[in-house]
Write an enzyme that holds these catalytic residues in place. Structure first.
Site, mmCIF file in Angstrom:
data_model
loop_
_atom_site.group_PDB
_atom_site.id
_atom_site.type_symbol
_atom_site.label_atom_id
_atom_site.label_comp_id
_atom_site.label_asym_id
_atom_site.label_seq_id
_atom_site.Cartn_x
_atom_site.Cartn_y
_atom_site.Cartn_z
ATOM 1 N N ARG A 1 54.603 76.274 85.853
ATOM 2 C CA ARG A 1 53.132 75.957 85.821
ATOM 3 C C ARG A 1 52.130 76.700 86.774
ATOM 4 O O ARG A 1 52.463 76.215 87.963
ATOM 5 C CB ARG A 1 52.638 74.478 85.355
ATOM 6 N N HIS B 1 51.102 58.168 79.149
ATOM 7 C CA HIS B 1 51.918 59.596 79.298
ATOM 8 C C HIS B 1 52.978 59.614 78.255
ATOM 9 O O HIS B 1 53.650 60.819 78.209
ATOM 10 C CB HIS B 1 52.691 59.383 80.794
ATOM 11 N N CYS C 1 44.610 55.972 81.421
ATOM 12 C CA CYS C 1 43.876 57.317 81.756
ATOM 13 C C CYS C 1 43.507 57.947 80.566
ATOM 14 O O CYS C 1 43.414 57.276 79.404
ATOM 15 C CB CYS C 1 44.983 58.363 82.445
HETATM 16 N N1 GLN Z 1 37.498 61.020 82.096
HETATM 17 C C1 GLN Z 1 38.884 61.913 82.375
HETATM 18 C C2 GLN Z 1 39.586 61.850 81.008
HETATM 19 O O1 GLN Z 1 39.533 60.884 80.499
HETATM 20 C C3 GLN Z 1 39.652 61.481 83.484
HETATM 21 C C4 GLN Z 1 41.050 62.220 83.812
HETATM 22 C C5 GLN Z 1 41.791 61.765 85.173
HETATM 23 O O2 GLN Z 1 41.564 60.561 85.404
HETATM 24 N N2 GLN Z 1 42.616 62.657 85.387
HETATM 25 O O3 GLN Z 1 40.219 62.733 80.801
HETATM 26 ZN ZN ZN Z 2 43.060 59.063 84.970
#
Ligand code: GLN
Ligand code: ZN
Length: 762
Positions: free
Chosen positions: A519, A698, A730
């Site tokens: 990558r 993830h 996330c």
């Molecule tokens: N707002 C971004 C998302 O939801 C946050 C990404 C991150 O924390 N790396 O993709």
């Molecule tokens: Zn994040």
């Protein structure tokens, strides 16, 4: 008279056109057979070395070149094969299995190489390992180059202190014993090099820059063991990325040369050299050209810097070299790069940096006058770049100069804001939300491609983005989330998106650097004053808000993250750049607020990775990082709620900074911390709004309602209920729609059950 040589520590593997990446991926896909693949990689190895020889570098490294990662190479050479891969017989298969995993065995963990964006494979220690040298890659590589080009080279290997420091699977108290057990392997490897007639070997010990004085002292014993039996082979002990605190101890190591970084050391290595001198019988390998950044040197300024080093120590032999491996910069300026001339001319990538070393050497040998032409050229290039860099907004400097303390703080304290926001937002207890992005499906990606290739007009593309936004707002309504997001379908990358819309950024077409394995990334280049041009997210956010009665959360990438994921300009400090970005984003925040958006999230996932290597430097960084964030966010009304997001669970070591950001709510990754963070919170309550990620994004796995409920319930035993948020770890852009919807439904249901329980409690 000091002997002067040019040297290099490491060179990018990926090739000018990422041939390395393509060869690896073709092999992994089964499109090339092993023999062809190995031949291709051998060709790339030769060509990387040839580039350096062609630049007349006196001491060219080998064995920094790898088929995946140099730390993994070291582990495999020492037979550190985790048990789950030991049944694989072919060495190439074993190697890639550790790096990438196979059906029945998960890959080894990968983590950041010091404070860079390169990721190495973490060596796994366990008691069943049988330490043994399975191959001598250094010797093979040395021979290969000798045979092909008749050239002498300097094999490179990761040293025992660093190798063990980077490994996992042992108790801290065992580290020294494991390092000692590796000594005979290094002895064997080096003795084989010696027998071959190799003159120099470079042993990389970057971990010594973070080691305590005590550790630097005790690691010396390792080198006594390693070098005891050597007579013809010279050892260069190489440090980089910062200064070494225990300098006196380091220069007394029983080695023939010491490599020091005089670029990223904050002047400390030079100070030490001034105070304690440098041993006459050792080579000083001085890192004098930035191996991590992409700007041309001012040849005169750099020449003076080397002369300054020489004036403070009586050095018999000096190697001038980049501050670290050039792995962290692109290979060479690509002939087809489309950047503007004045910018392109100010850039210097790996190959160009080697040429710069040649110029410095010439200046050292023949005097400044001998390189006057190159000095003029470098100055002219930097002057032009500077002129090119100056922003169009002549008021910006004034604006920055005129900032007062008030511009960095919200007018009333958090508790008062909380009351006002609760009144004005009308959210339920334990509000549910997401982190921003929804799945970037194949359709989304292909739409963007069509638009980029101009097959689609702006209108067509915007219509698509709007439709996708609407579709996901309907889905969010149906799931029952409380605070919605627009989904970020218009963004490929959270930094690129803003960089393309702000002044001061450039995006290259070919300036790739390796991030991990195959990558590669092209970090944006901050070449000039960063300035706000026009609103960047308002249109999409307002459109999204128009589709729902619920609150739409505005979504921005924070100033520190934008800085940390770019190549920053070198003529002003990182703090100044962060403040410029902060000021630009402040205008975006204002524009969103003026357009009626009442909740604005400013993501800072990269804040933590910008931490300097030495804890003594943390305070300075964290102070301006928090200031840059507050500059972005403090102008809003009390009723406007500022969120931030970071993706790591244990923020123990930066918790004061988190508090210092003064965000009304922080959402963080939590599900993989196994309750450890809750233990911490018990002792150190966090009093502002907090959303602990309740499930891992993830993996495609859909967590059950009960599971999420339990996490919320556990958290509420520790966190104040009236400011607790429920959200995933996330953004969801890498997930599929089906699993995303299922997981969020369970999350919303879990929050409802938790609310019910809270209602019964009162
Ligand atoms: N707002 C971004 C998302 O939801 C946050 C990404 C991150 O924390 N790396 O993709
Ligand atoms: Zn994040």
């Amino acid at each position: 008279m000091t002997t002067i040589k040019t040297s290099n520590l490491g060179f990018p593997r990926i090739g000018l056109n990422r041939e390395w990446k393509k060869a690896l991926e073709a092999y992994w896909k089964g499109n090339t057979d092993k023999e062809t693949f190995l031949k291709e990689l051998d060709g790339l190895f030769l060509s990387a070395v040839k580039t350096q020889l062609d630049q007349n570098i006196d001491i060219v490294p080998v064995s920094d070149f790898t088929h995946y990662d140099h730390v993994l190479d070291t582990a495999v050479s020492f037979n550190w094969i985790p048990e789950r891969f030991r049944s694989i017989t072919d060495p190439v298969d074993t190697y890639f299995a550790i790096a990438r995993g196979v059906k029945d065995a998960v890959s080894s963990e990968m983590t950041k190489w010091f404070n860079t964006n390169y990721h190495y494979i973490v060596p796994e220690y366990d008691e069943s390992l049988e330490f043994r040298l399975t191959r001598n890659k250094q010797l093979d590589d040395y021979r290969r180059i000798k045979e092909e080009f008749g050239a002498e080279t300097k094999p490179v290997i990761v040293g025992p202190y660093t190798f063990v420091t980077l490994a996992k699977g042992y108790e801290e108290s065992e580290a020294k014993a494991i390092q000692k057990r590796l000594v005979p392997l290094y002895v064997q490897l080096l003795k084989e090099l010696e027998a071959e007639g190799v003159k120099w070997v470079q042993i990389d010990e970057p971990a010594l820059v973070t080691a305590s004085s005590e550790d630097v002292r005790s690691a010396k014993e390792l080198y006594e063991g390693i070098t005891k039996e050597l007579s013809g082979l010279n050892v260069l002990l190489q440090t980089y990325f910062d200064s070494v605190d225990a300098y006196e101890e380091l220069i007394s190591y029983p080695v023939q040369g010491i490599g020091l970084d005089f670029v990223h050391d904050k002047g400390r290595n030079l100070e030490q050299l001034k105070t304690h001198g440098f041993p006459k019988d050792k080579v000083l390998a001085a890192g004098v050209i930035d191996g991590r950044n992409i700007w041309k040197i001012d040849a005169e300024e750099r020449l003076d810097a080397v002369l300054d080093i020489l004036s403070h120590a009586d050095i018999e032999e000096l190697w001038i070299q980049p501050s670290s491996s050039l792995l962290h910069v692109p290979v060479a300026k690509h002939p087809d790069e489309h950047l503007e001339k004045d910018l392109l001319n100010g850039l210097s990538y790996a190959t160009e940096k080697l040429a710069e070393l040649g110029v410095l050497k010439e200046g050292l040998l023949s005097g400044k006058a001998a390189i006057s032409e190159q000095i003029e050229q470098s100055k002219a290039a930097l002057d032009t770049l500077k002129a090119f860099a100056t922003g169009a907004n002549s008021d910006q400097k004034e604006e920055l100069d005129q900032l007062t303390e008030q511009d960095f703080s919200r007018p009333v304290p958090f508790e008062d804001r909380l009351t006002l926001q609760n009144d004005s937002l009308g959210l339920p207890l334990l509000p549910t939300t997401t982190i921003g992005s929804f799945p970037q499906s194949a359709e989304v990606r292909s739409a963007r491609q069509k638009w980029r290739k101009k097959e689609w007009t702006d209108e067509q593309y915007q219509a698509f983005i709007n439709a996708e936004t609407k579709r996901w707002i309907d889905i969010q309504e149906e799931i029952g989330l409380d605070v919605l997001v627009h989904g970020e379908f218009e963004r490929t990358d959270m930094v690129e998106y803003f960089g393309e819309k702000l002044a001061g950024f450039a995006f290259t077409k070919y300036a790739w650097v390796q991030s991990y394995g195959s990558r590669c990334v092209r970090p944006p280049v901050i070449f000039g004053d960063v300035e706000f041009i026009e609103p960047m997210t308002v249109k999409d956010t307002v459109y999204a808000q128009s589709l729902t009665e619920k609150h739409m959360k505005g979504m921005l990438t924070g100033p520190v993250t934008i800085l940390n994921w770019s190549f920053p300009r070198a003529d002003i400090s990182r703090k100044e750049i962060a403040f410029q970005i902060g000021l630009a984003l402040r205008k975006e925040v204002k524009a969103l607020e003026d357009a009626g958006i009442q909740i604005i999230q400013v993501d800072e996932p990269a804040l933590r990775e910008g931490l300097p290597l030495k804890t003594q430097d943390w305070d300075e960084y964290l102070t301006w990082a928090a200031e840059a964030f507050r500059l972005t966010t403090s102008s809003v009304k009390n009723e406007t709620q500022i969120h931030t997001h970071m993706c790591y669970s244990n923020f123990e070591d930066i918790v004061d900074t988190i508090n210092d950001l003064d965000a009304d709510v922080i959402t963080i990754e939590h599900s993989r911390s196994h309750g450890g963070f809750l233990e911490y919170l018990k002792e150190h309550p966090y009093v502002k709004g907090l959303g602990l990620g309740v499930y891992d994004i993830h993996s495609p796995r859909v967590p059950a309602t009960e599971e999420i409920y339990q996490i919320i319930d556990d958290a509420l035993a520790v966190c104040p209920t009236d400011r607790f948020w429920v959200n995933p770890d996330c953004g969801l852009k890498t997930r599929q729609q089906e699993e995303t919807v299922a997981a969020l439904k369970n999350m919303v249901e879990a929050a409802k059950q938790a609310r019910k329980k809270q209602a019964q409690l009162v």
